[in-house]
Design a protein around this motif. Structure first.
Motif, PDB file in Angstrom:
ATOM      1  N   SER A 165     -90.754  29.518  17.546  1.00  0.00           N
ATOM      2  CA  SER A 165     -89.357  29.544  17.523  1.00  0.00           C
ATOM      3  C   SER A 165     -88.948  28.282  18.523  1.00  0.00           C
ATOM      4  N   ILE A 166     -87.580  27.926  18.294  1.00  0.00           N
ATOM      5  CA  ILE A 166     -87.022  26.938  19.361  1.00  0.00           C
ATOM      6  C   ILE A 166     -85.765  27.645  19.927  1.00  0.00           C
ATOM      7  N   HIS A 167     -85.507  27.462  21.314  1.00  0.00           N
ATOM      8  CA  HIS A 167     -84.290  28.112  21.830  1.00  0.00           C
ATOM      9  C   HIS A 167     -83.679  27.178  22.550  1.00  0.00           C
ATOM     10  N   PHE A 168     -82.259  26.970  22.436  1.00  0.00           N
ATOM     11  CA  PHE A 168     -81.515  26.012  23.234  1.00  0.00           C
ATOM     12  C   PHE A 168     -80.072  26.451  23.390  1.00  0.00           C
ATOM     13  N   LEU A 201     -72.655  26.191  22.302  1.00  0.00           N
ATOM     14  CA  LEU A 201     -73.391  26.949  21.270  1.00  0.00           C
ATOM     15  C   LEU A 201     -74.916  27.276  21.626  1.00  0.00           C
ATOM     16  N   SER A 202     -75.214  28.369  21.132  1.00  0.00           N
ATOM     17  CA  SER A 202     -76.761  28.953  21.607  1.00  0.00           C
ATOM     18  C   SER A 202     -77.347  29.104  20.181  1.00  0.00           C
ATOM     19  N   PHE A 203     -78.683  28.788  20.342  1.00  0.00           N
ATOM     20  CA  PHE A 203     -79.393  28.756  19.090  1.00  0.00           C
ATOM     21  C   PHE A 203     -80.861  29.571  19.268  1.00  0.00           C
ATOM     22  N   ASP A 204     -81.216  30.365  18.550  1.00  0.00           N
ATOM     23  CA  ASP A 204     -82.740  30.830  18.694  1.00  0.00           C
ATOM     24  C   ASP A 204     -83.264  30.721  17.427  1.00  0.00           C
ATOM     25  N   ASN A 208     -90.450  31.807  11.344  1.00  0.00           N
ATOM     26  CA  ASN A 208     -90.774  32.621  10.106  1.00  0.00           C
ATOM     27  C   ASN A 208     -89.735  33.214   9.397  1.00  0.00           C
ATOM     28  N   ASP A 209     -88.458  32.877   9.778  1.00  0.00           N
ATOM     29  CA  ASP A 209     -87.142  33.474   9.254  1.00  0.00           C
ATOM     30  C   ASP A 209     -87.068  32.427   8.037  1.00  0.00           C
ATOM     31  N   GLU A 210     -86.456  33.015   7.031  1.00  0.00           N
ATOM     32  CA  GLU A 210     -86.449  32.299   5.640  1.00  0.00           C
ATOM     33  C   GLU A 210     -85.491  31.312   5.777  1.00  0.00           C
ATOM     34  N   SER A 211     -84.499  31.249   6.594  1.00  0.00           N
ATOM     35  CA  SER A 211     -83.717  30.332   6.906  1.00  0.00           C
ATOM     36  C   SER A 211     -84.026  28.947   7.353  1.00  0.00           C
ATOM     37  N   TYR A 212     -85.057  29.016   7.991  1.00  0.00           N
ATOM     38  CA  TYR A 212     -85.497  28.049   8.669  1.00  0.00           C
ATOM     39  C   TYR A 212     -86.929  27.733   8.447  1.00  0.00           C
ATOM     40  N   ASN A 213     -87.640  28.125   7.348  1.00  0.00           N
ATOM     41  CA  ASN A 213     -89.113  27.993   7.108  1.00  0.00           C
ATOM     42  C   ASN A 213     -89.130  26.560   6.450  1.00  0.00           C
ATOM     43  N   GLN A 214     -88.148  25.605   6.453  1.00  0.00           N
ATOM     44  CA  GLN A 214     -88.510  24.338   5.885  1.00  0.00           C
ATOM     45  C   GLN A 214     -88.657  23.381   7.265  1.00  0.00           C
ATOM     46  N   LEU A 236     -84.013  24.717  27.011  1.00  0.00           N
ATOM     47  CA  LEU A 236     -84.720  24.187  25.856  1.00  0.00           C
ATOM     48  C   LEU A 236     -86.176  24.582  25.897  1.00  0.00           C
ATOM     49  N   LYS A 237     -86.397  25.612  25.313  1.00  0.00           N
ATOM     50  CA  LYS A 237     -87.773  26.251  25.085  1.00  0.00           C
ATOM     51  C   LYS A 237     -88.370  26.373  23.776  1.00  0.00           C
ATOM     52  N   VAL A 238     -89.703  26.242  23.725  1.00  0.00           N
ATOM     53  CA  VAL A 238     -90.382  26.037  22.342  1.00  0.00           C
ATOM     54  C   VAL A 238     -91.478  27.167  22.581  1.00  0.00           C
TER      55      VAL A 238
END
Length: 292
Positions: A165-168, A201-204, A208-214, A236-238
């Protein structure tokens, strides 16, 4: 500070220049060739935007040879002007440019370029590369720019076999005026009608989520590089796994060398004297780091 002064936060970003030796050997000659033009100025159209390049003949350091330039990059988002009487009309320019200023210093001996802007901070890298390209007599000699890590651990990002995952967090203003080389993820984000100006904006993103498997490993490195350029990006964390499958947590919030300062000015723009002070202070900050 007087009540009529404007406070501006400035972030200077440093890049390592990756180019052949010949580029640096010919650098001084090529810079002086442009400097010999009338008023040291050239107007260049690049990717449908006008760039006014002015060579600034001042020295940033007494010990190290430096070359500086001010660039005004046309802001294509200015489309019309409206006056108090309700008249709406196009903007007519007489051989001028309305845009954002970029203040850049190049240190050939260290193979470093650095700069700052009061415009969109995410474009500093592309404007620095544009400037270096103007001083390149051999177009086969491709120039690359890389952020300079504070610690060697940043290179570990390229060695992680699997990302989880990536969080920012970022402000939506950074999605305005994206450059052609911005990651596809942010270009798609910028076209989303639900995101308005000035939103935090905050993203996590879990891979393995289908939305981001690409999203590939290269995409993650690209996203981290893009976000690290931005002033105001936080958290910004990975997360990933090492070769043995053990969990890894990496924080890139402040992984790259930069110089942050605050300036007080009576102008709505940054003037030459102020930019010189910032570039000199940034040079002093750079010398604190032990670079390869």
């Amino acid at each position: 500070m007087g009540a009529n002064k404007i406070k501006k936060n400035v972030t200077v970003i440093f890049f390592k220049i990756d180019a052949k030796d010949e580029y640096f050997d010919n650098f001084s000659l090529n810079y002086n060739t442009i400097s010999d033009l009338d008023e040291h100025v050239r107007v260049i159209t690049h990717r449908d935007r006008k760039h006014l390049v002015r060579m600034d003949n001042f020295s940033i350091s007494d010990e190290i040879k430096t070359f500086s330039a001010t660039i005004v990059r046309e802001r294509n988002t200015w489309q019309i002007k409206a006056t108090r009487d309700g008249v709406i009309s196009g903007i007519n320019l007489n051989q001028g440019i309305i845009g954002d200023p970029y203040f850049i210093t190049i240190i050939p001996s260290m193979r470093i370029v650095y700069g700052f802007t009061s415009g969109p901070s995410g474009t500093i890298k592309s404007v620095c590369r544009f400037m270096l390209d103007q001083l390149n007599t051999d177009r086969k000699n491709k120039i690359k720019l890389d952020l300079i890590p504070r610690e060697k651990e940043y290179s570990a990002l390229n060695k992680i076999p699997e990302f989880d995952s990536i969080h920012f967090k970022m402000n939506s203003s950074h999605l305005n005026d994206l450059t052609d080389d911005a990651p596809t993820f942010f270009k798609e984000l910028a076209s989303t009608p639900l995101i308005g100006p000035g939103m935090q904006l905050s993203f996590d993103l879990a891979f393995n989520d289908e939305s981001y498997n690409q999203i590939t490993k290269e995409n993650v490195v690209e996203i981290v590089n893009f976000l690290s350029d931005l002033d105001g990006c936080s958290g910004l964390k990975v997360k990933g796994k090492d070769a043995e499958g053990n969990p890894l947590n990496m924080d890139f919030s402040n992984s790259f060398i930069n110089y942050k300062t605050e300036i007080n000015t009576r102008n709505k723009f940054i003037d030459e004297d102020t930019s010189l002070r910032v570039l000199k202070s940034a040079m002093q900050e750079l010398t604190k780091f032990k670079l390869d």
